[in-house]
Design an enzyme around this catalytic site. Structure first.
Site, PDB file in Angstrom:
ATOM      1  N   SER A   1      23.830  -5.001   6.339  1.00 25.47           N
ATOM      2  CA  SER A   1      22.515  -4.596   5.837  1.00 25.47           C
ATOM      3  C   SER A   1      21.433  -5.566   6.261  1.00 25.47           C
ATOM      4  CB  SER A   1      22.575  -4.546   4.311  1.00 25.47           C
ATOM      5  OG  SER A   1      21.282  -4.408   3.777  1.00 25.47           O
TER       6      SER A   1
ATOM      7  N   TYR B   1      24.143  -9.163  -4.127  1.00 27.44           N
ATOM      8  CA  TYR B   1      24.526  -8.111  -3.177  1.00 27.44           C
ATOM      9  C   TYR B   1      24.440  -8.656  -1.749  1.00 27.44           C
ATOM     10  CZ  TYR B   1      23.541  -4.239   0.015  1.00 27.44           C
ATOM     11  OH  TYR B   1      23.508  -3.413   1.107  1.00 27.44           O
TER      12      TYR B   1
ATOM     13  N   LYS C   1      27.462  -9.452   1.127  1.00 25.38           N
ATOM     14  CA  LYS C   1      27.466  -8.888   2.484  1.00 25.38           C
ATOM     15  C   LYS C   1      27.490 -10.012   3.533  1.00 25.38           C
ATOM     16  CE  LYS C   1      27.419  -4.380   2.191  1.00 25.38           C
ATOM     17  NZ  LYS C   1      28.432  -3.546   2.814  1.00 25.38           N
TER      18      LYS C   1
HETATM   19  C1  UD1 Z   1      16.302  -2.153  -1.143  1.00 28.12           C
HETATM   20  C2  UD1 Z   1      16.960  -3.445  -1.551  1.00 28.12           C
HETATM   21  C3  UD1 Z   1      17.812  -3.918  -0.388  1.00 28.12           C
HETATM   22  C4  UD1 Z   1      18.863  -2.865  -0.066  1.00 28.12           C
HETATM   23  C5  UD1 Z   1      18.209  -1.510   0.189  1.00 28.12           C
HETATM   24  C6  UD1 Z   1      19.301  -0.462   0.226  1.00 28.12           C
HETATM   25  C7  UD1 Z   1      15.548  -4.559  -3.216  1.00 28.12           C
HETATM   26  C8  UD1 Z   1      14.617  -5.680  -3.460  1.00 28.12           C
HETATM   27  N1  UD1 Z   1      15.958  -4.416  -1.934  1.00 28.12           N
HETATM   28  O1  UD1 Z   1      15.524  -2.380   0.030  1.00 28.12           O
HETATM   29  O2  UD1 Z   1      18.467  -5.125  -0.722  1.00 28.12           O
HETATM   30  O3  UD1 Z   1      19.586  -3.235   1.086  1.00 28.12           O
HETATM   31  O4  UD1 Z   1      17.299  -1.185  -0.866  1.00 28.12           O
HETATM   32  O5  UD1 Z   1      18.836   0.732   0.707  1.00 28.12           O
HETATM   33  O6  UD1 Z   1      15.941  -3.827  -4.100  1.00 28.12           O
HETATM   34  N2  UD1 Z   1       9.080   1.170  -3.642  1.00 28.12           N
HETATM   35  C9  UD1 Z   1       8.094   1.654  -4.492  1.00 28.12           C
HETATM   36  N3  UD1 Z   1       8.483   2.412  -5.568  1.00 28.12           N
HETATM   37  C10 UD1 Z   1       9.796   2.734  -5.820  1.00 28.12           C
HETATM   38  C11 UD1 Z   1      10.796   2.231  -4.936  1.00 28.12           C
HETATM   39  C12 UD1 Z   1      10.388   1.454  -3.868  1.00 28.12           C
HETATM   40  O7  UD1 Z   1       6.913   1.389  -4.307  1.00 28.12           O
HETATM   41  O8  UD1 Z   1      10.082   3.419  -6.820  1.00 28.12           O
HETATM   42  C13 UD1 Z   1       8.669   0.392  -2.447  1.00 28.12           C
HETATM   43  C14 UD1 Z   1       9.259  -0.998  -2.368  1.00 28.12           C
HETATM   44  O9  UD1 Z   1       8.435  -1.942  -2.998  1.00 28.12           O
HETATM   45  C15 UD1 Z   1       9.337  -1.194  -0.842  1.00 28.12           C
HETATM   46  C16 UD1 Z   1       9.590   0.209  -0.292  1.00 28.12           C
HETATM   47  O10 UD1 Z   1       9.155   1.095  -1.328  1.00 28.12           O
HETATM   48  O11 UD1 Z   1       8.112  -1.654  -0.339  1.00 28.12           O
HETATM   49  C17 UD1 Z   1      11.042   0.482   0.011  1.00 28.12           C
HETATM   50  O12 UD1 Z   1      11.829   0.164  -1.120  1.00 28.12           O
HETATM   51  P1  UD1 Z   1      13.391   0.519  -1.193  1.00 28.12           P
HETATM   52  O13 UD1 Z   1      13.591   1.930  -0.814  1.00 28.12           O
HETATM   53  O14 UD1 Z   1      13.892   0.086  -2.537  1.00 28.12           O
HETATM   54  O15 UD1 Z   1      14.051  -0.343  -0.041  1.00 28.12           O
HETATM   55  P2  UD1 Z   1      14.030  -1.941   0.203  1.00 28.12           P
HETATM   56  O16 UD1 Z   1      13.166  -2.643  -0.761  1.00 28.12           O
HETATM   57  O17 UD1 Z   1      13.697  -2.158   1.630  1.00 28.12           O
END
Ligand code: UD1
Length: 344
Positions: A131, A155, A159
Site C-alpha cells: 500500500s 496498519y 504492511k
Molecule cells: C486511507 C488510509 C490509508 C489506506 C487507504 C485504503 C487514512 C488516514 N488513510 O487513505 O492508510 O491505505 O485509505 O484505501 O485513513 N475524505 C473526506 N471525507 C470522507 C473520507 C475521505 O473528505 O468521508 C478525504 C480524505 O481526507 C482524503 C481523501 O478524501 O483527502 C481520500 O481519503 P480516503 O479515501 O480515506 O483515502 P486515503 O486517506 O488516501
C-alpha cells in the site's frame, strides 16, 4: 495458463483480479475467511467469466488449513500452485490503532505462515498487496518507489514489516520471485455493475462514502478540510480504477512467471491527482444529481497530496492505467445503483 492461489480473493480487489485472471485462462483457488466479505462476489465473478473457481473457506492463521491447501486433495487442484496472489489482510487505519495485535497477527503473522507453507510446498512466486500507506506523509510528490518508508499507524507498520520479510526472503534464495505492489487509492467497479466495493459498516474511505450518499444511504459527505495546500483546498489522491489495478496484478504475475529470480517493488497508481471536490463533481456527473456535503475539520493523519510516480511499473510491466476519473465514477455508480446494499 497457471494454477494460482488467491488469498482474500473474495474481497474488492481480489474479486476483480480473479475475473481478469480467469479471463486470461488461469485456474484459481480462492482462500477466504469471509470476515469482511461476501461469497456472492465470487458467484458473480463465475457468472461474468463463465468459468469455475475452487473456493476454500479458511484462514491464513490456521496452519492446518494452509497445509491441507498446499497438500491438495479435497480442493481438486493437486495442491501445487505456480504462484500465490496474497490479498488477505486487514486495512482499516482506525481499527489498527485500537487493535494493533490483531493487525500484526493477520497482516504479518498470516503472511509469514503463508510463506512458510509456500516454501515447504516448493511454490516460490508471490504477488503481494502492499500500500501507498507505507509512504506516510510523503516528502516528495509524485512518489517514487525509492521514497522513504515511514508509515504512521499500525496498519502501515504491519504492511512495512511484511514487505521487509519479503525482501529478506528474496535475498535468502534465488528461488523466490516476489512482486510487492503498492496500491494508491483503488476505486470504481467492474463496468457490468455486478461486482464492486462492499465495505462493512460506515465506509472510512471517500469513494464508497460518496457512493452511499448518492444512493441515499448517508445524508451528506463530510469533507475533511478545505484549507490544504491543493488546487481547491481539499485533499488530493491518486485514484486508480480497480480494473486497472486488477490488470496490474496480471501483468506482474506474467513477469514473475516468465522471468529471472527477482524482487519487484512497484507503485500501482495513475500518476494523476484528484481533489475530494473533483471526485464529488465526477460522481455528481455520473449519478445525475447534486450531492450534499459539508466541510469539517481535517482528519488526523491525512496528507495533503499523495500521487504515485508509476513510471517503474510502466517500464517493467508494460502496464499503465487506462480508465479516467469519469469512467471510475460511471462504473462506481453503476455498481452502487444496482446494489444499494452491496452483496446483501
Ligand atoms: C486511507 C488510509 C490509508 C489506506 C487507504 C485504503 C487514512 C488516514 N488513510 O487513505 O492508510 O491505505 O485509505 O484505501 O485513513 N475524505 C473526506 N471525507 C470522507 C473520507 C475521505 O473528505 O468521508 C478525504 C480524505 O481526507 C482524503 C481523501 O478524501 O483527502 C481520500 O481519503 P480516503 O479515501 O480515506 O483515502 P486515503 O486517506 O488516501
Amino acid at each position: 495458463m497457471a494454477r494460482l492461489l488467491l488469498t482474500g480473493g473474495a474481497g474488492f480487489i481480489g474479486s476483480h483480479t480473479a475475473l481478469v485472471l480467469l479471463q486470461a485462462g488461469h485456474h484459481l483457488v480462492v482462500l477466504d475467511d469471509f470476515r469482511n466479505r461476501n461469497p456472492v462476489a465470487l458467484k458473480r465473478v463465475k457468472q461474468l467469466s463463465g468459468k469455475q473457481i475452487t473456493l476454500v473457506a479458511g484462514n491464513l492463521n490456521d496452519p492446518a488449513c494452509l497445509e491441507r491447501l498446499f497438500r491438495g486433495g479435497p480442493y481438486g487442484i493437486g495442491g501445487s500452485f505456480d504462484a500465490v496472489i496474497h490479498f488477505a489482510g486487514l486495512k482499516a487505519v482506525g481499527e489498527s490503532v485500537k487493535h494493533p495485535l490483531l493487525y500484526w497477527q493477520v497482516n504479518l503473522e498470516g503472511t509469514r505462515l503463508l510463506l512458510a507453507a509456500m516454501a515447504a510446498a516448493g511454490c516460490f512466486s508471490l504477488v503481494f498487496s502492499s500500500s501507498a500507506t507505507l509512504y506516510g506523509m510523503p516528502n516528495q510528490v509524485p512518489i517514487p518507489e525509492s521514497a522513504q518508508i515511514q508509515p504512521i499507524n499500525p496498519y502501515g507498520h504491519s504492511k512495512a514489516a511484511a514487505e521487509q520479510l519479503l525482501a529478506d526472503l528474496a535475498g535468502s534464495s534465488s528461488c523466490w520471485r516476489i512482486a510487492r505492489l503498492r496500491y494508491f487509492n483503488p476505486v470504481g467497479a467492474h463496468p457490468s455493475g455486478l461486482i464492486g466495493e462492499d465495505p462493512a459498516g460506515i465506509p472510512n474511505n471517500l469513494f464508497p462514502f460518496v457512493s452511499q450518499v448518492a444512493v441515499g444511504k448517508r445524508p451528506e459527505l463530510l469533507i475533511f478540510g478545505d484549507d490544504w495546500p491543493t488546487i481547491d483546498g481539499t485533499g488530493v489522491r491518486d485514484y486508480i480504477h480497480v480494473m486497472d489495478l486488477a490488470e496490474g496484478h496480471a501483468a506482474a504475475l506474467e513477469v514473475l512467471l516468465a522471468g529471472a529470480p527477482q524482487l519487484l517493488t512497484l507503485n500501482l497508481g495513475s500518476g494523476e491527482g484528484h481533489s475530494v471536490l473533483q471526485v464529488l463533481r465526477g460522481f455528481e456527473q455520473a449519478c445525475g444529481r447534486e450531492l450534499p456535503y459539508r466541510i469539517v475539520d481535517r482528519r488526523p493523519g491525512d496528507a495533503a497530496i499523495t500521487v504515485a510516480d508509476p513510471s517503474l511499473a510502466k517500464a517493467l510491466l508494460g502496464w499503465r492505467t487506462k480508465r479516467n476519473l469519469a469512467q471510475i465514477c460511471t462504473d462506481g455508480w453503476a455498481w452502487q445503483a444496482a446494489n444499494p446494499n452491496g452483496y446483501r
